[in-house]
Design an enzyme around this catalytic site. Structure first.
Site, PDB file in Angstrom:
ATOM      1  CG  ASP A   9      -1.820  -1.275   1.266  1.00 17.30           C
ATOM      2  OD1 ASP A   9      -2.384  -1.583   0.543  1.00 17.30           O
ATOM      3  OD2 ASP A   9      -1.657  -2.150   2.313  1.00 17.30           O
ATOM      4  CG  HIS A  34      -3.741  -4.857   3.295  1.00 15.86           C
ATOM      5  ND1 HIS A  34      -3.160  -4.457   2.461  1.00 15.86           N
ATOM      6  CD2 HIS A  34      -4.115  -6.045   2.933  1.00 15.86           C
ATOM      7  CE1 HIS A  34      -2.985  -4.981   1.377  1.00 15.86           C
ATOM      8  NE2 HIS A  34      -3.805  -6.066   1.660  1.00 15.86           N
TER       9      HIS A  34
HETATM   10  N1  NAD Z   1      -0.793  -7.910   2.493  1.00 17.59           N
HETATM   11  C1  NAD Z   1      -0.997  -7.646   1.263  1.00 17.59           C
HETATM   12  O1  NAD Z   1      -0.445  -6.668   0.784  1.00 17.59           O
HETATM   13  C2  NAD Z   1      -1.381  -8.534   0.349  1.00 17.59           C
HETATM   14  C3  NAD Z   1      -1.364  -8.381  -0.997  1.00 17.59           C
HETATM   15  C4  NAD Z   1      -1.521  -9.529  -1.946  1.00 17.59           C
HETATM   16  C5  NAD Z   1      -2.197 -10.701  -1.305  1.00 17.59           C
HETATM   17  N2  NAD Z   1      -2.372 -10.824   0.028  1.00 17.59           N
HETATM   18  C6  NAD Z   1      -2.826 -12.133   0.497  1.00 17.59           C
HETATM   19  O2  NAD Z   1      -1.912 -12.841   0.367  1.00 17.59           O
HETATM   20  C7  NAD Z   1      -2.396 -14.275   0.517  1.00 17.59           C
HETATM   21  C8  NAD Z   1      -1.674 -15.331  -0.367  1.00 17.59           C
HETATM   22  O3  NAD Z   1      -2.129 -14.689  -1.917  1.00 17.59           O
HETATM   23  P1  NAD Z   1      -1.602 -15.635  -3.151  1.00 17.59           P
HETATM   24  O4  NAD Z   1      -1.850 -14.706  -4.433  1.00 17.59           O
HETATM   25  O5  NAD Z   1      -0.082 -16.164  -2.989  1.00 17.59           O
HETATM   26  O6  NAD Z   1      -2.601 -16.747  -3.056  1.00 17.59           O
HETATM   27  P2  NAD Z   1      -2.523 -18.231  -3.549  1.00 17.59           P
HETATM   28  O7  NAD Z   1      -3.894 -18.831  -3.543  1.00 17.59           O
HETATM   29  O8  NAD Z   1      -1.813 -18.074  -4.945  1.00 17.59           O
HETATM   30  O9  NAD Z   1      -1.517 -18.904  -2.467  1.00 17.59           O
HETATM   31  C9  NAD Z   1      -1.929 -19.238  -1.489  1.00 17.59           C
HETATM   32  C10 NAD Z   1      -1.526 -20.582  -0.932  1.00 17.59           C
HETATM   33  O10 NAD Z   1      -1.308 -20.981   0.586  1.00 17.59           O
HETATM   34  C11 NAD Z   1      -1.652 -22.378   0.518  1.00 17.59           C
HETATM   35  N3  NAD Z   1      -2.405 -22.435   1.879  1.00 17.59           N
HETATM   36  C12 NAD Z   1      -3.690 -22.287   2.179  1.00 17.59           C
HETATM   37  N4  NAD Z   1      -3.810 -22.426   3.504  1.00 17.59           N
HETATM   38  C13 NAD Z   1      -2.623 -22.766   3.991  1.00 17.59           C
HETATM   39  C14 NAD Z   1      -2.100 -23.090   5.299  1.00 17.59           C
HETATM   40  N5  NAD Z   1      -3.103 -23.362   6.322  1.00 17.59           N
HETATM   41  N6  NAD Z   1      -1.017 -23.370   5.448  1.00 17.59           N
HETATM   42  C15 NAD Z   1       0.011 -23.066   4.385  1.00 17.59           C
HETATM   43  N7  NAD Z   1      -0.328 -22.755   3.197  1.00 17.59           N
HETATM   44  C16 NAD Z   1      -1.803 -22.690   3.065  1.00 17.59           C
HETATM   45  C17 NAD Z   1      -2.497 -22.689  -0.575  1.00 17.59           C
HETATM   46  O11 NAD Z   1      -2.706 -23.820  -0.925  1.00 17.59           O
HETATM   47  C18 NAD Z   1      -1.868 -21.904  -1.810  1.00 17.59           C
HETATM   48  O12 NAD Z   1      -0.675 -22.391  -2.576  1.00 17.59           O
HETATM   49  C19 NAD Z   1      -3.961 -14.159   0.350  1.00 17.59           C
HETATM   50  O13 NAD Z   1      -4.648 -14.189   1.565  1.00 17.59           O
HETATM   51  C20 NAD Z   1      -3.881 -12.671  -0.266  1.00 17.59           C
HETATM   52  O14 NAD Z   1      -5.172 -12.040  -0.061  1.00 17.59           O
HETATM   53  C21 NAD Z   1      -1.912  -9.847   0.842  1.00 17.59           C
END
Ligand code: NAD
Length: 441
Positions: free
Chosen positions: A253, A281
């Protein structure tokens, strides 16, 4: 070298030709850096069945390689089984001591960018060997192995060890950094309250696991959404780890806000400094144009269009994630990975004089009058020792205070919602409105 075909249906003792030929050598001096890495699965709750077929009669059997593995390391994964004593090898090098970095959601989109940056030395430095400990969900185990294979094939000299697993208690063992990315996305029709509960449970368990297994001074960066409250849950479940060590990622952000100000002012974005994101966030976050600077001057002196600042700029930053999804068809992954790198570097490199960075951190003792006992994005400064101090010299006006109150109210409501996960009673959800996370439609 013998040529062999390999097929593996489960993680376990599978070998490829290069590894097998290596194992027959007793001279460690013949190994280049990348030959000294190991890829081993951590113990899992269920026992994998092994099915490897190697079609060559010239290669050694896995059993003979296993016999050479150091004591206590009976399992290995991928190309480089540990057939030598890694610690003894390390002593001959002048490199820094190996650091253990745990990454959850390691098979996800963000990790797919991040892991390669870490392994390349871009994050912790060109003389810092790293061990990657990759945590995935049961459903992503195959993909996790694929990630490990790609890391192997990249021949990173600094990458000394990769382990994969689905049990956080094992994966977090001795972790000095824990980058908690894995979480469930919000499905169609799912309320924010449901997401808080589902993902909150993941972070409660991972907090407990960090408490039990990680280095006592582990630095934790929570990325999985809703990241502020997930960080709070994680922290509350890890009482032995200093509360100050927990961060929720709001650096993306901050970077987005800097970009928008630079575009409007017609300057390159390295001219924008002192950018704070206050609060959650989510779309209630507050990008602070009152304290930010452009070429060292207050933003309002450079950008005279104050209506734009208050209305368009703020909303643009708050909803940037959603706008990106509309273009890409998926949420930001590469820029999120970059911002995780920025967040780590901000803690291990001294903050430039007069500047600061944003991070979602624990509010207890904050000098701004923000409610205690939540994780709130605030301006931080670091000496580069992994720790940070909150910046005192910030100013507020009515506009800023009003918006900070709104994002604070949202975080307090989120906290009430997950009381059952923080050990503070029964969760009760009265979220002010169903705000979106940046990145959601
Ligand atoms: N804070 C930020 O600025 C920000 C920015 C973008 C995305 N995000 C968040 O980051 C997270 C991941 O995003 P992504 O695009 O990599 O998603 P993604 O769906 O590509 O990957 C998430 C992975 O986490 C795994 N997973 C699910 N539960 C799990 C657990 N209990 N233990 C370990 N692994 C687990 C899934 O199998 C998947 O491989 C999402 O929650 C998204 O909203 C945060």
């Amino acid at each position: 070298m013998a040529v062999a075909e390999l097929s593996c249906t489960e993680t376990a003792t599978c070998f490829r030709p290069s590894q097998l030929s290596l194992s027959s050598s007793s001279s460690s001096s013949r190994f280049s850096h990348h030959f000294r890495r190991s890829f081993r699965p951590l113990p899992r709750t269920r026992n994998p069945t092994i099915s490897c077929s190697v079609t060559s009669d010239k290669v050694q059997t896995p059993t003979s390689v296993q016999a050479e593995t150091p004591k206590g390391k009976t399992e290995c994964y991928g190309v480089f089984c540990l057939t030598y004593d890694l610690k003894a090898e390390e002593e001959t090098k002048s490199w820094k001591k190996l650091i253990n970095i745990a990454v959850s959601g390691a098979a996800g989109m963000i990790s797919n960018h991040l892991l390669f940056k870490i392994a390349s030395g871009e994050v912790f430095g060109p003389d810092q060997p790293v061990a990657l400990k990759l945590l995935g969900s049961e459903r992503s185990v195959q993909a996790l192995e694929g990630v490990a294979m790609e890391l192997e094939d990249s021949l990173f000299p600094l990458l000394r060890e990769v382990s994969i697993g689905t049990n956080p208690y094992d994966v977090f063992q001795d972790a000095e950094w824990a980058l908690l990315i894995g979480a469930k996305p919000r499905g169609p029709g799912m309320e924010r309250a449901d997401l808080l509960d589902i993902n909150g449970q993941i972070f409660a368990e991972q907090g407990k696991a960090l408490n039990a297994s990680a280095s006592p001074n582990v630095k934790v960066i929570v990325v999985g959404n809703p990241c502020n409250t997930n960080a709070l849950i994680c922290m509350k479940n890890a009482p032995n780890i200093p509360a100050k060590n927990f961060h929720a990622l709001t650096r993306l952000d901050e970077n987005r806000a800097k970009c928008q100000l630079a575009l409007k002012a017609g300057v390159f974005y390295d001219q924008v400094s002192n950018m704070t994101i206050w609060g959650n966030h989510s779309t209630t976050q507050v990008p602070d144009f009152l304290n930010a600077r452009i070429k060292g001057l207050p933003v309002k002196e450079v950008i005279k269009d104050h209506k734009w600042l208050e209305e368009e700029f703020t909303e643009k930053v708050q909803k940037r994630g959603g706008a990106l999804i509309q273009k890409w068809g998926r949420s930001s992954a590469a820029s999120t990975a970059v911002s995780i790198v920025d967040a780590i570097k901000s803690l291990i490199i001294p903050t430039p004089e007069g500047d600061w960075f944003s991070s979602g951190v624990y509010t207890n003792g904050n000098p701004y009058g923000i409610a205690e006992d939540i994780v709130f994005s605030m301006p931080c400064r670091s000496k580069g020792d992994g720790d940070y101090e909150l910046v005192k010299e910030v100013i507020f006006d009515d506009y800023l205070l009003k918006r900070i109150k709104k994002t604070e109210a949202e975080l307090l409501a989120e906290k009430r919602c997950v009381a059952h996960l923080t050990g503070e009673g029964i969760g009760f959800c009265d979220l002010p409105e169903d705000t979106m996370l940046p990145g959601e439609m």
